[in-house]
Scaffold this active site. Structure first.
Site, PDB file in Angstrom:
ATOM      1  N   GLU A  37       0.855  -1.193   0.000  1.00 47.42           N
ATOM      2  CA  GLU A  37       0.000   0.000   0.000  1.00 47.42           C
ATOM      3  C   GLU A  37       0.884   1.233   0.000  1.00 47.42           C
ATOM      4  O   GLU A  37       1.984   1.235   0.545  1.00 47.42           O
ATOM      5  CB  GLU A  37      -0.914  -0.001   1.230  1.00 47.42           C
ATOM      6  CG  GLU A  37      -2.103  -0.915   1.050  1.00 47.42           C
ATOM      7  CD  GLU A  37      -3.114  -0.808   2.176  1.00 47.42           C
ATOM      8  OE1 GLU A  37      -2.900  -0.005   3.108  1.00 47.42           O
ATOM      9  OE2 GLU A  37      -4.112  -1.544   2.119  1.00 47.42           O
ATOM     10  N   ARG A  92      -8.311   8.236 -23.611  1.00 47.44           N
ATOM     11  CA  ARG A  92      -8.663   7.725 -24.939  1.00 47.44           C
ATOM     12  C   ARG A  92      -9.993   6.966 -24.946  1.00 47.44           C
ATOM     13  O   ARG A  92     -10.684   6.930 -25.953  1.00 47.44           O
ATOM     14  CB  ARG A  92      -7.520   6.855 -25.498  1.00 47.44           C
ATOM     15  CG  ARG A  92      -6.434   7.743 -26.109  1.00 47.44           C
ATOM     16  CD  ARG A  92      -5.263   6.960 -26.612  1.00 47.44           C
ATOM     17  NE  ARG A  92      -4.371   6.587 -25.517  1.00 47.44           N
ATOM     18  CZ  ARG A  92      -3.176   6.027 -25.690  1.00 47.44           C
ATOM     19  NH1 ARG A  92      -2.745   5.773 -26.898  1.00 47.44           N
ATOM     20  NH2 ARG A  92      -2.423   5.736 -24.665  1.00 47.44           N
ATOM     21  N   GLN A  93     -10.361   6.393 -23.793  1.00 48.49           N
ATOM     22  CA  GLN A  93     -11.667   5.705 -23.723  1.00 48.49           C
ATOM     23  C   GLN A  93     -12.689   6.774 -23.311  1.00 48.49           C
ATOM     24  O   GLN A  93     -13.160   6.832 -22.180  1.00 48.49           O
ATOM     25  CB  GLN A  93     -11.588   4.556 -22.710  1.00 48.49           C
ATOM     26  CG  GLN A  93     -12.882   3.790 -22.494  1.00 48.49           C
ATOM     27  CD  GLN A  93     -13.177   2.737 -23.547  1.00 48.49           C
ATOM     28  OE1 GLN A  93     -12.300   2.342 -24.293  1.00 48.49           O
ATOM     29  NE2 GLN A  93     -14.419   2.297 -23.622  1.00 48.49           N
ATOM     30  N   HIS A 125      -7.019  13.801 -25.115  1.00 52.74           N
ATOM     31  CA  HIS A 125      -7.263  13.077 -26.362  1.00 52.74           C
ATOM     32  C   HIS A 125      -8.403  13.765 -27.124  1.00 52.74           C
ATOM     33  O   HIS A 125      -8.327  13.960 -28.336  1.00 52.74           O
ATOM     34  CB  HIS A 125      -7.607  11.628 -26.048  1.00 52.74           C
ATOM     35  CG  HIS A 125      -7.897  10.830 -27.255  1.00 52.74           C
ATOM     36  ND1 HIS A 125      -6.938  10.576 -28.205  1.00 52.74           N
ATOM     37  CD2 HIS A 125      -9.040  10.250 -27.704  1.00 52.74           C
ATOM     38  CE1 HIS A 125      -7.477   9.867 -29.186  1.00 52.74           C
ATOM     39  NE2 HIS A 125      -8.745   9.662 -28.898  1.00 52.74           N
ATOM     40  N   ASP A 162      -3.132  11.945 -39.080  1.00 57.24           N
ATOM     41  CA  ASP A 162      -4.534  11.574 -39.316  1.00 57.24           C
ATOM     42  C   ASP A 162      -5.420  12.819 -39.307  1.00 57.24           C
ATOM     43  O   ASP A 162      -4.992  13.902 -38.900  1.00 57.24           O
ATOM     44  CB  ASP A 162      -5.017  10.537 -38.287  1.00 57.24           C
ATOM     45  CG  ASP A 162      -4.765  10.985 -36.860  1.00 57.24           C
ATOM     46  OD1 ASP A 162      -4.962  12.178 -36.572  1.00 57.24           O
ATOM     47  OD2 ASP A 162      -4.352  10.154 -36.028  1.00 57.24           O
ATOM     48  N   LYS A 185      -5.343   7.923 -42.309  1.00 58.03           N
ATOM     49  CA  LYS A 185      -4.897   6.802 -41.453  1.00 58.03           C
ATOM     50  C   LYS A 185      -6.025   5.795 -41.205  1.00 58.03           C
ATOM     51  O   LYS A 185      -7.157   6.176 -40.971  1.00 58.03           O
ATOM     52  CB  LYS A 185      -4.413   7.377 -40.108  1.00 58.03           C
ATOM     53  CG  LYS A 185      -4.105   6.342 -39.035  1.00 58.03           C
ATOM     54  CD  LYS A 185      -3.247   6.953 -37.937  1.00 58.03           C
ATOM     55  CE  LYS A 185      -3.780   6.695 -36.556  1.00 58.03           C
ATOM     56  NZ  LYS A 185      -2.970   7.290 -35.494  1.00 58.03           N
ATOM     57  N   ASP A 214       1.906  14.985 -33.677  1.00 56.46           N
ATOM     58  CA  ASP A 214       0.846  14.151 -33.106  1.00 56.46           C
ATOM     59  C   ASP A 214       0.629  14.547 -31.646  1.00 56.46           C
ATOM     60  O   ASP A 214       1.483  15.188 -31.039  1.00 56.46           O
ATOM     61  CB  ASP A 214       1.246  12.663 -33.202  1.00 56.46           C
ATOM     62  CG  ASP A 214       0.033  11.759 -33.379  1.00 56.46           C
ATOM     63  OD1 ASP A 214      -1.094  12.222 -33.129  1.00 56.46           O
ATOM     64  OD2 ASP A 214       0.212  10.591 -33.769  1.00 56.46           O
TER      65      ASP A 214
HETATM   66  C1  R5P Z   1      -4.443   8.659 -32.219  1.00 58.02           C
HETATM   67  O1  R5P Z   1      -5.602   9.029 -32.182  1.00 58.02           O
HETATM   68  C2  R5P Z   1      -3.361   9.512 -31.654  1.00 58.02           C
HETATM   69  O2  R5P Z   1      -3.455  10.818 -32.137  1.00 58.02           O
HETATM   70  C3  R5P Z   1      -1.973   8.965 -31.961  1.00 58.02           C
HETATM   71  O3  R5P Z   1      -1.771   8.987 -33.370  1.00 58.02           O
HETATM   72  C4  R5P Z   1      -1.798   7.566 -31.457  1.00 58.02           C
HETATM   73  O4  R5P Z   1      -2.154   7.463 -30.109  1.00 58.02           O
HETATM   74  C5  R5P Z   1      -0.358   7.127 -31.655  1.00 58.02           C
HETATM   75  O5  R5P Z   1      -0.228   5.814 -31.243  1.00 58.02           O
HETATM   76  P1  R5P Z   1       0.980   4.918 -31.706  1.00 58.02           P
HETATM   77  O6  R5P Z   1       2.252   5.618 -31.365  1.00 58.02           O
HETATM   78  O7  R5P Z   1       0.766   3.644 -30.922  1.00 58.02           O
HETATM   79  O8  R5P Z   1       0.818   4.679 -33.178  1.00 58.02           O
END
Ligand code: R5P
Length: 291
Positions: A37, A92-93, A125, A162, A185, A214
């Protein structure tokens, strides 16, 4: 104002304290009990003070430490607690993709804000996640920090890997006065992507210095494929930049094999950490304090 740096964000927290005119800065004492803990203790005179807790939540242990720190700061009698989560894990979720799943980003917002008066984070995100907080929540951007760095580098064109990154690359393009385009992408699985050039380009890519921008570099799959594609089309100096550099497993080495340079901000400690978001976070905190 006092600044406390959790173990996941000690260096950035110290930079934030410097940006706030050398605000008192402290590192909490942490240890594990024999049963694993976690134990934390904050020092300094926090009674009646505005206290900033800085802690990225990359791992579940970071998250737990943040919860304990927030409680410790409240117990120490802080007037207000401003919680800074430079890298907000689980973001991300941000929706239920399949029945039976949680909206993890919302769960985290609810728990992180519990003992906070306001929350500050960096490049979520999806900015929509801010609406999940019931308390004031602010999002700093890593783009100005990266732009300050790229300003001195050879650069002809900015590339988003993307369509989801279009706002980001457009903002960077405005700051640096450079053209941009977005690749197309398709994600094949959590480690592999397929990328294609768009039908039209703002400048010829042959002989150009291109920087791929990114929000997160995780497995590195996206950057590696993007760099290979740009190289095949004749780009000569390819670099990659991100706000959050997770660089899982050998991602950094795989990326370095195909690009000349990799730049990341300091929301997470990593070998590409070359730009600081401390001024951008401090600016928001200053506004909060005077509000
Ligand atoms: C996706 O939506 C994000 O913008 C990144 O492109 C993604 O998380 C990158 O992940 P990785 O390095 O695993 O390709």
């Amino acid at each position: 104002m006092h600044v406390i740096g959790g173990t996941a964000s000690t260096a950035l927290a110290e930079r934030v304290s410097r940006e706030l005119g050398n605000a008192p800065f402290g590192i909490p004492f942490t240890k594990r009990f024999p049963d694993e803990e976690m134990y934390v203790r904050v020092g300094g005179r926090l009674e009646g003070e505005d206290v900033v807790v800085v802690q990225s939540t990359r791992t579940d242990s970071d998250l737990l430490e943040l919860f304990l720190l927030e409680d410790a700061v409240r117990e120490a009698g802080a007037r207000r607690t401003f919680v800074v989560v430079p890298y907000f894990g689980y973001a991300r979720q941000d929706r239920r993709f399949f029945p039976g799943e949680p909206v993890s980003a919302r769960t985290l917002c609810r728990h992180v804000e519990l003992d906070a008066d306001a929350v500050v984070t960096v490049d979520l995100h999806s900015s929509q996640t801010l609406t999940q907080f019931t308390k004031p929540a602010y999002e700093a951007s890593g783009i100005p920090a990266i732009a300050r760095l790229l300003h001195e580098k050879p650069l002809d064109v900015l590339v988003s890997p993307d369509k989801g990154g279009v706002d980001r690359v457009r903002r960077m393009s405005q700051l640096l006065d450079k053209p941009w385009f977005a690749l197309e992408k398709r994600r094949l699985d959590s480690e592999h992507v397929e990328l294609a050039m768009p039908p039209t380009l703002p400048i010829p890519i042959e002989g150009a210095h291109a920087t791929i921008v990114d929000d997160v570099i995780s497995t590195g799959g996206t950057i590696v494929e993007a760099a290979k594609l740009l190289k095949k089309r004749g780009a000569i100096g390819i670099s990659a930049a991100c706000t959050h550099g997770l660089f899982l497993k050998d991602a950094f080495e795989r990326i370095k094999a195909v690009v000349a340079d990799v730049y990341s901000t300091d929301t997470l400690g990593n070998p590409a950490e070359k730009a600081s978001v401390a001024p951008d976070i401090a600016q928001i905190l200053e506004r909060l304090v005077t509000a």
